[in-house]
Design a protein around this motif. Structure first.
Motif, PDB file in Angstrom:
ATOM      1  N   GLY A  52       4.197 -14.749   6.937  1.00  0.00           N
ATOM      2  CA  GLY A  52       3.132 -13.991   7.612  1.00  0.00           C
ATOM      3  C   GLY A  52       1.762 -14.580   7.298  1.00  0.00           C
ATOM      4  O   GLY A  52       0.883 -14.651   8.162  1.00  0.00           O
ATOM      5  N   GLN A  53       1.589 -15.024   6.071  1.00  0.00           N
ATOM      6  CA  GLN A  53       0.326 -15.689   5.701  1.00  0.00           C
ATOM      7  C   GLN A  53       0.113 -16.940   6.549  1.00  0.00           C
ATOM      8  O   GLN A  53      -0.992 -17.206   7.008  1.00  0.00           O
ATOM      9  CB  GLN A  53       0.392 -16.134   4.228  1.00  0.00           C
ATOM     10  CG  GLN A  53       0.272 -15.006   3.241  1.00  0.00           C
ATOM     11  CD  GLN A  53      -1.179 -14.703   2.969  1.00  0.00           C
ATOM     12  OE1 GLN A  53      -1.938 -15.586   2.637  1.00  0.00           O
ATOM     13  NE2 GLN A  53      -1.552 -13.462   3.141  1.00  0.00           N
ATOM     14  N   ARG A  54       1.188 -17.708   6.744  1.00  0.00           N
ATOM     15  CA  ARG A  54       1.047 -18.947   7.524  1.00  0.00           C
ATOM     16  C   ARG A  54       0.736 -18.638   8.986  1.00  0.00           C
ATOM     17  O   ARG A  54       0.019 -19.380   9.633  1.00  0.00           O
ATOM     18  CB  ARG A  54       2.325 -19.804   7.397  1.00  0.00           C
ATOM     19  CG  ARG A  54       2.517 -20.326   5.987  1.00  0.00           C
ATOM     20  CD  ARG A  54       3.452 -21.517   5.940  1.00  0.00           C
ATOM     21  NE  ARG A  54       4.833 -21.188   6.271  1.00  0.00           N
ATOM     22  CZ  ARG A  54       5.702 -20.601   5.447  1.00  0.00           C
ATOM     23  NH1 ARG A  54       5.319 -20.284   4.227  1.00  0.00           N
ATOM     24  NH2 ARG A  54       6.924 -20.344   5.830  1.00  0.00           N
ATOM     25  N   GLU A 104      -4.756 -22.283   9.299  1.00  0.00           N
ATOM     26  CA  GLU A 104      -5.684 -23.343   8.874  1.00  0.00           C
ATOM     27  C   GLU A 104      -5.590 -23.617   7.364  1.00  0.00           C
ATOM     28  O   GLU A 104      -5.979 -24.684   6.909  1.00  0.00           O
ATOM     29  CB  GLU A 104      -7.127 -22.974   9.268  1.00  0.00           C
ATOM     30  CG  GLU A 104      -7.752 -21.776   8.564  1.00  0.00           C
ATOM     31  CD  GLU A 104      -7.248 -20.406   9.044  1.00  0.00           C
ATOM     32  OE1 GLU A 104      -6.448 -20.345  10.001  1.00  0.00           O
ATOM     33  OE2 GLU A 104      -7.636 -19.390   8.434  1.00  0.00           O
ATOM     34  N   ARG A 105      -5.035 -22.657   6.602  1.00  0.00           N
ATOM     35  CA  ARG A 105      -4.900 -22.876   5.157  1.00  0.00           C
ATOM     36  C   ARG A 105      -3.723 -23.780   4.824  1.00  0.00           C
ATOM     37  O   ARG A 105      -3.558 -24.191   3.682  1.00  0.00           O
ATOM     38  CB  ARG A 105      -4.673 -21.538   4.434  1.00  0.00           C
ATOM     39  CG  ARG A 105      -5.863 -20.603   4.486  1.00  0.00           C
ATOM     40  CD  ARG A 105      -5.533 -19.310   3.721  1.00  0.00           C
ATOM     41  NE  ARG A 105      -6.616 -18.344   3.875  1.00  0.00           N
ATOM     42  CZ  ARG A 105      -6.561 -17.078   3.477  1.00  0.00           C
ATOM     43  NH1 ARG A 105      -5.470 -16.629   2.866  1.00  0.00           N
ATOM     44  NH2 ARG A 105      -7.581 -16.268   3.648  1.00  0.00           N
ATOM     45  N   PHE A 106      -2.876 -24.028   5.843  1.00  0.00           N
ATOM     46  CA  PHE A 106      -1.608 -24.711   5.565  1.00  0.00           C
ATOM     47  C   PHE A 106      -1.504 -26.065   6.264  1.00  0.00           C
ATOM     48  O   PHE A 106      -0.420 -26.625   6.347  1.00  0.00           O
ATOM     49  CB  PHE A 106      -0.435 -23.801   5.954  1.00  0.00           C
ATOM     50  CG  PHE A 106      -0.411 -22.520   5.146  1.00  0.00           C
ATOM     51  CD1 PHE A 106       0.225 -22.476   3.916  1.00  0.00           C
ATOM     52  CD2 PHE A 106      -1.071 -21.381   5.597  1.00  0.00           C
ATOM     53  CE1 PHE A 106       0.231 -21.311   3.159  1.00  0.00           C
ATOM     54  CE2 PHE A 106      -1.074 -20.211   4.845  1.00  0.00           C
ATOM     55  CZ  PHE A 106      -0.423 -20.176   3.623  1.00  0.00           C
ATOM     56  N   THR A 126      -1.767  -7.593  -9.872  1.00  0.00           N
ATOM     57  CA  THR A 126      -1.860  -8.058  -8.482  1.00  0.00           C
ATOM     58  C   THR A 126      -0.454  -8.452  -8.039  1.00  0.00           C
ATOM     59  O   THR A 126       0.481  -8.424  -8.838  1.00  0.00           O
ATOM     60  CB  THR A 126      -2.802  -9.272  -8.341  1.00  0.00           C
ATOM     61  OG1 THR A 126      -2.241 -10.377  -9.066  1.00  0.00           O
ATOM     62  CG2 THR A 126      -4.191  -8.965  -8.860  1.00  0.00           C
ATOM     63  N   GLU A 127      -0.309  -8.824  -6.797  1.00  0.00           N
ATOM     64  CA  GLU A 127       0.956  -9.196  -6.158  1.00  0.00           C
ATOM     65  C   GLU A 127       1.761  -7.923  -5.863  1.00  0.00           C
ATOM     66  O   GLU A 127       2.261  -7.246  -6.772  1.00  0.00           O
ATOM     67  CB  GLU A 127       1.793 -10.185  -6.981  1.00  0.00           C
ATOM     68  CG  GLU A 127       1.073 -11.499  -7.279  1.00  0.00           C
ATOM     69  CD  GLU A 127       0.584 -12.218  -6.004  1.00  0.00           C
ATOM     70  OE1 GLU A 127       1.329 -12.248  -5.012  1.00  0.00           O
ATOM     71  OE2 GLU A 127      -0.555 -12.705  -6.005  1.00  0.00           O
ATOM     72  N   GLY A 128       1.882  -7.622  -4.578  1.00  0.00           N
ATOM     73  CA  GLY A 128       2.541  -6.391  -4.135  1.00  0.00           C
ATOM     74  C   GLY A 128       3.861  -6.084  -4.830  1.00  0.00           C
ATOM     75  O   GLY A 128       4.049  -4.978  -5.357  1.00  0.00           O
ATOM     76  N   PRO A 129       4.820  -7.033  -4.868  1.00  0.00           N
ATOM     77  CA  PRO A 129       6.105  -6.710  -5.492  1.00  0.00           C
ATOM     78  C   PRO A 129       5.977  -6.364  -6.976  1.00  0.00           C
ATOM     79  O   PRO A 129       6.694  -5.499  -7.481  1.00  0.00           O
ATOM     80  CB  PRO A 129       6.921  -8.000  -5.294  1.00  0.00           C
ATOM     81  CG  PRO A 129       6.309  -8.634  -4.091  1.00  0.00           C
ATOM     82  CD  PRO A 129       4.837  -8.329  -4.168  1.00  0.00           C
TER      83      PRO A 129
END
Ligand SMILES: N[C@@H](CCC(=O)N[C@@H](CS)C(=O)NCC(=O)O)C(=O)O
Length: 209
Positions: A109-111, A116-118, A64-67
């Motif tokens: 981008g996630q934030r 609401e997750r942050f 997992t994890e793109g990079p």
């Protein structure tokens, strides 16, 4: 044969472009995040963070994890020349900027997408989004300064870093116009990558023409 778990309009596109550029045969398993298919118990066993992409290697293990997926594909297919050889100074720079962009631009981008997750403040979502946009701009700017004459990070040789930048450049935090004005070298890199024969169809299915 690899199995790529993910869907269009997500960061699955970089993993798909990496496999395509490496000429590595793979099968796609649709995990439609818009239909919440990443939130099933079955998918949690594949990716405990319940995000896409995930890659099953031919031996059945999961990355997992793109990079991490991009780096593995580069090392497993060295003939494709998609990353400098491990242990070289060029490779250190390649990995440095790939991780820099994942930690700072992709996570900003996630934030922006999931404010609401942050925050635990029910009125705080807008502030999280605004701070994330500024954070993304700042880190795109730092990478812009690190880019040389291009079009790619290593001149005319495409690397996994460029594939990752091509993807991130499709989702600038602010307006497209200000991104083009502030980050012309990143935009040129992405525009060069997006017309490569193996990336063009992936670009089209994710971002249109
Ligand atoms: N750190 C992860 C982030 C991947 C990521 O942000 N995936 C998004 C789609 S682009 C996702 O699965 N979002 C659904 C969610 O987080 O609930 C990576 O680099 O692979």
């Amino acid at each position: 044969m690899y199995k790529l778990y993910g869907t269009t309009h997500t960061s699955t596109c970089a993993a798909k472009a990496a496999l395509a550029e490496a000429d590595a045969p793979f099968e796609e398993v649709e995990i439609a995040t818009r239909k919440q298919q990443h939130l099933t118990e079955e998918y949690r066993k594949i990716n405990p963070r319940q995000q896409v992409p995930s890659l099953m290697l031919p031996d059945g293990s999961i990355v997992t994890e793109g990079p991490a997926i991009l780096l593995h594909v580069a090392d497993a297919h060295p003939g494709a020349g998609l990353a400098p050889p491990p242990g070289t100074s060029a490779r250190a720079q390649h990995d440095r900027w790939l991780i820099f962009l994942a930690l700072n631009v992709n996570e900003a981008g996630q934030r922006m997408n999931y404010p609401e997750r942050f925050t635990t403040d029910s009125n705080g979502k807008q502030a999280v989004e605004e701070a994330a946009r500024a954070y993304m701009d700042r880190h795109f700017g730092i990478f812009e300064e690190a880019l040389g004459n291009g079009p790619y990070f290593f001149g005319t040789d495409l690397s996994m870093l460029d594939i990752y930048v091509w993807m991130l450049a499709q989702w600038p935090g602010g307006s497209k116009d200000s991104f083009e004005a502030n980050c012309p070298k990143i935009v040129r890199l992405a525009d060069t990558a997006k017309v490569r024969p193996k990336i063009a169809p992936i670009h089209e299915e994710n971002f249109g023409a």
